[in-house]
Design a protein around this motif. Structure first.
Motif, PDB file in Angstrom:
ATOM      1  N   ASP A 204     -11.571 -31.574  -8.366  1.00 53.79           N
ATOM      2  CA  ASP A 204     -11.048 -32.409  -7.282  1.00 53.79           C
ATOM      3  C   ASP A 204      -9.590 -32.795  -7.515  1.00 53.79           C
ATOM      4  O   ASP A 204      -8.775 -32.786  -6.591  1.00 53.79           O
ATOM      5  N   LYS A 205      -9.249 -33.069  -8.757  1.00 51.13           N
ATOM      6  CA  LYS A 205      -7.861 -33.396  -9.091  1.00 51.13           C
ATOM      7  C   LYS A 205      -6.983 -32.147  -8.967  1.00 51.13           C
ATOM      8  O   LYS A 205      -5.850 -32.223  -8.487  1.00 51.13           O
TER       9      LYS A 205
ATOM     10  N   ASP B 250      -0.409 -30.820  -3.240  1.00 50.37           N
ATOM     11  CA  ASP B 250       0.919 -31.416  -3.365  1.00 50.37           C
ATOM     12  C   ASP B 250       1.965 -30.370  -3.739  1.00 50.37           C
ATOM     13  O   ASP B 250       3.095 -30.421  -3.260  1.00 50.37           O
ATOM     14  N   MET B 251       1.590 -29.428  -4.577  1.00 52.56           N
ATOM     15  CA  MET B 251       2.533 -28.374  -4.949  1.00 52.56           C
ATOM     16  C   MET B 251       2.885 -27.502  -3.741  1.00 52.56           C
ATOM     17  O   MET B 251       4.039 -27.090  -3.596  1.00 52.56           O
ATOM     18  N   ALA B 252       1.923 -27.239  -2.885  1.00 52.15           N
ATOM     19  CA  ALA B 252       2.200 -26.468  -1.676  1.00 52.15           C
ATOM     20  C   ALA B 252       3.183 -27.215  -0.778  1.00 52.15           C
ATOM     21  O   ALA B 252       4.119 -26.619  -0.231  1.00 52.15           O
ATOM     22  N   ILE B 253       2.986 -28.511  -0.645  1.00 46.78           N
ATOM     23  CA  ILE B 253       3.886 -29.335   0.172  1.00 46.78           C
ATOM     24  C   ILE B 253       5.283 -29.361  -0.436  1.00 46.78           C
ATOM     25  O   ILE B 253       6.287 -29.201   0.261  1.00 46.78           O
ATOM     26  N   VAL B 254       5.348 -29.541  -1.744  1.00 49.66           N
ATOM     27  CA  VAL B 254       6.643 -29.595  -2.429  1.00 49.66           C
ATOM     28  C   VAL B 254       7.369 -28.255  -2.329  1.00 49.66           C
ATOM     29  O   VAL B 254       8.577 -28.213  -2.102  1.00 49.66           O
TER      30      VAL B 254
ATOM     31  N   PHE C 128       7.840 -34.275 -10.877  1.00 55.98           N
ATOM     32  CA  PHE C 128       7.311 -35.399 -10.103  1.00 55.98           C
ATOM     33  C   PHE C 128       5.793 -35.297  -9.969  1.00 55.98           C
ATOM     34  O   PHE C 128       5.065 -36.273 -10.163  1.00 55.98           O
ATOM     35  N   ILE C 129       5.294 -34.100  -9.645  1.00 55.14           N
ATOM     36  CA  ILE C 129       3.851 -33.904  -9.472  1.00 55.14           C
ATOM     37  C   ILE C 129       3.117 -34.090 -10.801  1.00 55.14           C
ATOM     38  O   ILE C 129       2.074 -34.744 -10.855  1.00 55.14           O
ATOM     39  N   PHE C 130       3.668 -33.532 -11.877  1.00 51.89           N
ATOM     40  CA  PHE C 130       3.026 -33.687 -13.181  1.00 51.89           C
ATOM     41  C   PHE C 130       2.950 -35.159 -13.580  1.00 51.89           C
ATOM     42  O   PHE C 130       1.937 -35.613 -14.113  1.00 51.89           O
ATOM     43  N   GLU C 131       3.998 -35.911 -13.316  1.00 52.63           N
ATOM     44  CA  GLU C 131       3.991 -37.343 -13.636  1.00 52.63           C
ATOM     45  C   GLU C 131       3.011 -38.097 -12.738  1.00 52.63           C
ATOM     46  O   GLU C 131       2.303 -38.997 -13.204  1.00 52.63           O
ATOM     47  N   LYS C 132       2.974 -37.731 -11.465  1.00 53.00           N
ATOM     48  CA  LYS C 132       2.074 -38.397 -10.516  1.00 53.00           C
ATOM     49  C   LYS C 132       0.617 -38.278 -10.958  1.00 53.00           C
ATOM     50  O   LYS C 132      -0.145 -39.240 -10.873  1.00 53.00           O
ATOM     51  N   TYR C 133       0.233 -37.096 -11.438  1.00 53.70           N
ATOM     52  CA  TYR C 133      -1.153 -36.866 -11.827  1.00 53.70           C
ATOM     53  C   TYR C 133      -1.386 -37.010 -13.333  1.00 53.70           C
ATOM     54  O   TYR C 133      -2.476 -36.731 -13.817  1.00 53.70           O
ATOM     55  N   GLU C 134      -0.358 -37.445 -14.047  1.00 52.04           N
ATOM     56  CA  GLU C 134      -0.434 -37.692 -15.491  1.00 52.04           C
ATOM     57  C   GLU C 134      -0.962 -36.476 -16.250  1.00 52.04           C
ATOM     58  O   GLU C 134      -1.911 -36.564 -17.035  1.00 52.04           O
TER      59      GLU C 134
ATOM     60  N   ALA D 216       1.572 -27.550 -19.643  1.00 50.62           N
ATOM     61  CA  ALA D 216       0.627 -26.726 -20.412  1.00 50.62           C
ATOM     62  C   ALA D 216      -0.801 -26.952 -19.925  1.00 50.62           C
ATOM     63  O   ALA D 216      -1.577 -25.995 -19.776  1.00 50.62           O
ATOM     64  N   GLN D 217      -1.145 -28.199 -19.667  1.00 44.62           N
ATOM     65  CA  GLN D 217      -2.484 -28.503 -19.160  1.00 44.62           C
ATOM     66  C   GLN D 217      -2.691 -27.857 -17.798  1.00 44.62           C
ATOM     67  O   GLN D 217      -3.759 -27.298 -17.518  1.00 44.62           O
ATOM     68  N   PHE D 218      -1.675 -27.913 -16.950  1.00 42.64           N
ATOM     69  CA  PHE D 218      -1.788 -27.288 -15.630  1.00 42.64           C
ATOM     70  C   PHE D 218      -1.962 -25.781 -15.749  1.00 42.64           C
ATOM     71  O   PHE D 218      -2.836 -25.196 -15.108  1.00 42.64           O
TER      72      PHE D 218
END
Length: 134
Positions: free
Chosen positions: A32-33, A40-44, A65-71, A75-77
């Protein structure tokens, strides 16, 4: 004899298809996350294509910004994306959810735009101008 060989080949094919190509990472992002991140990445990415100058002027690095938003970190992504990509049906399911979320958001924006346009039209109508002037 040919039936047995065909059956054996079919069983081997099924077993080999069920084999996991990539082990599940310890820091796997939940589905879900992951859907929210991909949306969000598609929008960005769309924004980068049209308003890259505005993003740079405001000092915004979209991916960071997205990585910070979702903490999460990059590498995790990457690990999570690679894992889900190794499971084609799950990956397709993720992207169908992303697509549905984007479509829902588009419809909401269009509805809000129609309301705003209607209010502006009403505000600028000749009857309202007379009422404001008198």
């Amino acid at each position: 004899m040919k039936k047995y060989i065909g059956t054996i080949l079919l069983v081997l094919l099924c077993i080999s298809c069920a084999e996991k190509l990539i082990e599940k990472p310890d820091n796997l992002i939940p589905k879900d996350k992951m859907v929210m991140i991909l949306k969000d990445m598609a929008i960005v990415n769309a924004a980068k294509g049209t308003n890259l100058g505005k993003l740079k002027d405001n000092g915004i690095e979209p991916t960071t910004f997205i990585f910070e938003k979702y903490e999460i970190d990059s590498a995790q992504f990457v690990d999570s994306d690679r894992y889900y990509a190794s499971l084609p049906l799950e990956y397709e399911s993720l992207y169908k959810q992303v697509e549905a979320g984007l479509e829902q958001q588009r419809e909401e924006v269009e509805a809000a735009k129609k309301v705003k346009d209607s209010l502006n039209l009403l505000k600028n109508s000749p009857k309202n101008r007379e009422a404001v002037e008198n």
